[in-house]
Design a protein around this motif. Structure first.
Motif, mmCIF file in Angstrom:
data_model
loop_
_atom_site.group_PDB
_atom_site.id
_atom_site.type_symbol
_atom_site.label_atom_id
_atom_site.label_comp_id
_atom_site.label_asym_id
_atom_site.label_seq_id
_atom_site.Cartn_x
_atom_site.Cartn_y
_atom_site.Cartn_z
ATOM 1 N N GLY A 189 34.558 68.024 -121.483
ATOM 2 C CA GLY A 189 35.048 67.284 -120.472
ATOM 3 C C GLY A 189 36.599 67.533 -121.578
ATOM 4 O O GLY A 189 37.271 68.519 -121.278
ATOM 5 N N GLU A 190 37.132 66.267 -121.833
ATOM 6 C CA GLU A 190 38.985 66.759 -121.777
ATOM 7 C C GLU A 190 39.544 66.551 -123.298
ATOM 8 O O GLU A 190 39.195 67.507 -124.416
ATOM 9 C CB GLU A 190 39.955 65.608 -121.279
ATOM 10 C CG GLU A 190 41.421 66.244 -121.561
ATOM 11 C CD GLU A 190 42.067 64.576 -121.018
ATOM 12 O OE1 GLU A 190 41.635 64.724 -119.298
ATOM 13 O OE2 GLU A 190 42.228 64.557 -120.989
ATOM 14 N N ALA A 191 38.828 65.262 -123.916
ATOM 15 C CA ALA A 191 39.173 65.626 -125.808
ATOM 16 C C ALA A 191 38.985 64.348 -125.232
ATOM 17 O O ALA A 191 38.786 62.675 -124.758
ATOM 18 C CB ALA A 191 40.814 65.715 -125.549
ATOM 19 N N PRO A 192 38.833 63.850 -126.988
ATOM 20 C CA PRO A 192 37.576 62.083 -126.963
ATOM 21 C C PRO A 192 38.633 61.772 -126.897
ATOM 22 O O PRO A 192 40.091 62.193 -127.684
ATOM 23 C CB PRO A 192 37.257 62.588 -129.430
ATOM 24 C CG PRO A 192 37.787 63.674 -129.546
ATOM 25 C CD PRO A 192 38.192 64.652 -128.169
ATOM 26 N N GLY A 193 39.038 60.243 -127.133
ATOM 27 C CA GLY A 193 39.340 59.349 -127.119
ATOM 28 C C GLY A 193 38.930 57.661 -128.615
ATOM 29 O O GLY A 193 38.484 58.948 -129.396
ATOM 30 N N GLU A 222 35.527 58.061 -129.581
ATOM 31 C CA GLU A 222 34.647 59.536 -129.753
ATOM 32 C C GLU A 222 34.933 59.251 -130.991
ATOM 33 O O GLU A 222 34.046 60.183 -132.312
ATOM 34 C CB GLU A 222 34.903 60.439 -128.558
ATOM 35 C CG GLU A 222 34.399 59.848 -128.024
ATOM 36 C CD GLU A 222 35.018 59.069 -126.466
ATOM 37 O OE1 GLU A 222 36.439 58.856 -126.978
ATOM 38 O OE2 GLU A 222 34.551 58.463 -125.133
ATOM 39 N N PRO A 262 30.802 63.020 -128.650
ATOM 40 C CA PRO A 262 32.187 62.785 -126.928
ATOM 41 C C PRO A 262 31.018 61.566 -125.953
ATOM 42 O O PRO A 262 29.764 61.379 -126.226
ATOM 43 C CB PRO A 262 31.036 64.490 -126.823
ATOM 44 C CG PRO A 262 29.978 64.168 -127.196
ATOM 45 C CD PRO A 262 29.662 63.624 -128.343
ATOM 46 N N PHE A 263 32.126 61.372 -125.193
ATOM 47 C CA PHE A 263 31.571 60.481 -124.459
ATOM 48 C C PHE A 263 30.734 59.117 -124.381
ATOM 49 O O PHE A 263 29.929 59.227 -124.172
ATOM 50 C CB PHE A 263 31.043 61.420 -123.350
ATOM 51 C CG PHE A 263 31.995 62.292 -121.904
ATOM 52 C CD1 PHE A 263 32.728 61.371 -121.458
ATOM 53 C CD2 PHE A 263 32.349 63.255 -122.431
ATOM 54 C CE1 PHE A 263 33.789 62.034 -120.763
ATOM 55 C CE2 PHE A 263 33.535 63.871 -121.827
ATOM 56 C CZ PHE A 263 33.825 63.382 -120.967
ATOM 57 N N ASN A 282 33.440 68.586 -124.989
ATOM 58 C CA ASN A 282 35.802 69.167 -125.084
ATOM 59 C C ASN A 282 35.702 70.252 -125.455
ATOM 60 O O ASN A 282 36.508 70.818 -125.546
ATOM 61 C CB ASN A 282 35.855 67.512 -125.418
ATOM 62 C CG ASN A 282 35.518 65.915 -125.286
ATOM 63 O OD1 ASN A 282 35.594 66.334 -124.026
ATOM 64 N ND2 ASN A 282 35.088 65.171 -125.880
ATOM 65 N N HIS A 327 36.697 63.672 -113.596
ATOM 66 C CA HIS A 327 36.813 62.770 -114.705
ATOM 67 C C HIS A 327 35.777 61.861 -114.769
ATOM 68 O O HIS A 327 36.477 61.105 -113.551
ATOM 69 C CB HIS A 327 37.784 63.473 -115.185
ATOM 70 C CG HIS A 327 37.547 62.854 -117.009
ATOM 71 N ND1 HIS A 327 37.127 61.247 -117.073
ATOM 72 C CD2 HIS A 327 37.558 63.917 -118.287
ATOM 73 C CE1 HIS A 327 36.953 61.840 -118.605
ATOM 74 N NE2 HIS A 327 37.237 63.121 -119.034
HETATM 75 N N1 URA Z 1 36.810 61.380 -121.987
HETATM 76 C C1 URA Z 1 36.828 63.150 -122.324
HETATM 77 O O1 URA Z 1 36.661 63.631 -121.589
HETATM 78 N N2 URA Z 1 36.522 63.248 -123.048
HETATM 79 C C2 URA Z 1 35.781 62.054 -124.018
HETATM 80 O O2 URA Z 1 35.014 62.503 -124.718
HETATM 81 C C3 URA Z 1 35.623 60.899 -123.506
HETATM 82 C C4 URA Z 1 36.447 60.660 -122.441
#
Ligand code: URA
Length: 225
Positions: free
Chosen positions: A81-85, A88, A94-95, A121, A195
């Motif tokens: 994925g992209e990055a933690p929110g 997370e 993650p996610f 991510n 996504h």
């Molecule tokens: N969106 C992401 O791309 N990664 C995460 O871990 C959570 C949300």
């Protein structure tokens, strides 16, 4: 001593001799598959330890947790994925927020669980206010992911969304053009798809994601439930 005991000793001796001939300096008495699995898990644990103190970009200053990634070290399928929110960042996994719940369903749609796959991510630390990753952050962080992929050696990578797909493929093409077909990522088949956070806002993309998941399932030889 009974005959069975001597047979066990003989087969152990043959195993040790075989390992010496093949150049092994460290003899391990785990079954071969378990041995491979434990050395991948060890490699990931060493990398995780290193990444947990990373200070290569300013995101380190604002994080609660480094979100390294989690799952099966032997996974045939890895999601990026992209990055933690915020969720997370606070849980270090993650996610795990709303997009994560949808990702869990997407994984389930091909008969797998989160424990079967590996999830990571592009960025390991949360950008403030969930803004998009900056090029400097991607450049600083992506070597961690490259090493992580090198440990896991998945058969297929599913890149979730524009940032993951464009970063891994060094492309500026829109996700709508990248998705739907396999690309090559250092010899690994890579399928970009939308996504899950995008799907929460645009349910019309779900059919395309389902098509992409079916292609992944076919590539892995899974039977879709
Ligand atoms: N969106 C992401 O791309 N990664 C995460 O871990 C959570 C949300």
């Amino acid at each position: 001593m009974n005959k069975e005991f001597y047979e066990i000793i003989d087969s152990l001796k043959a195993y040790v001799d075989g390992e010496k001939i093949s150049g092994e300096r460290e003899i391990c008495f785990l079954p071969r598959d378990a041995k491979a699995e434990s050395s991948i898990a060890h490699g990931l644990a060493v990398l995780k330890e290193k990444v947990s103190s990373c200070q290569k970009c300013p995101l380190a200053g604002g994080r609660m947790n480094v979100v390294f990634g989690e799952g099966n070290p032997n996974a045939p399928l890895m999601f990026v994925g992209e990055a933690p929110g915020a969720d997370e960042d606070s849980q270090g996994k993650p996610f795990v927020g709303r997009a994560g719940q949808l990702l869990t369903k997407i994984i389930g749609s091909i008969g797998l669980t989160r424990e079967d796959v590996y999830i990571a991510n592009i960025l390991k630390c949360r950008p403030p206010g969930n803004r998009n990753p900056l090029p400097g952050e991607i450049a600083a962080c992506s070597p961690h992911l490259v090493k992580q992929i090198g440990e896991i050696k998945p058969r297929v990578i599913c890149a979730l969304g524009k940032f993951a797909a464009q970063t891994l493929l060094s492309s500026e093409a829109p996700i709508s053009r990248l998705r739907g077909k396999f690309h090559d990522y250092l010899g690994v088949k890579l399928m970009p798809t939308y996504h899950p956070a995008y799907l929460l806002r645009n349910s019309s993309g779900k059919k395309d994601v389902w098509d992409d998941m079916k292609a992944i399932s076919k590539e892995l030889g899974l039977t879709v439930p």
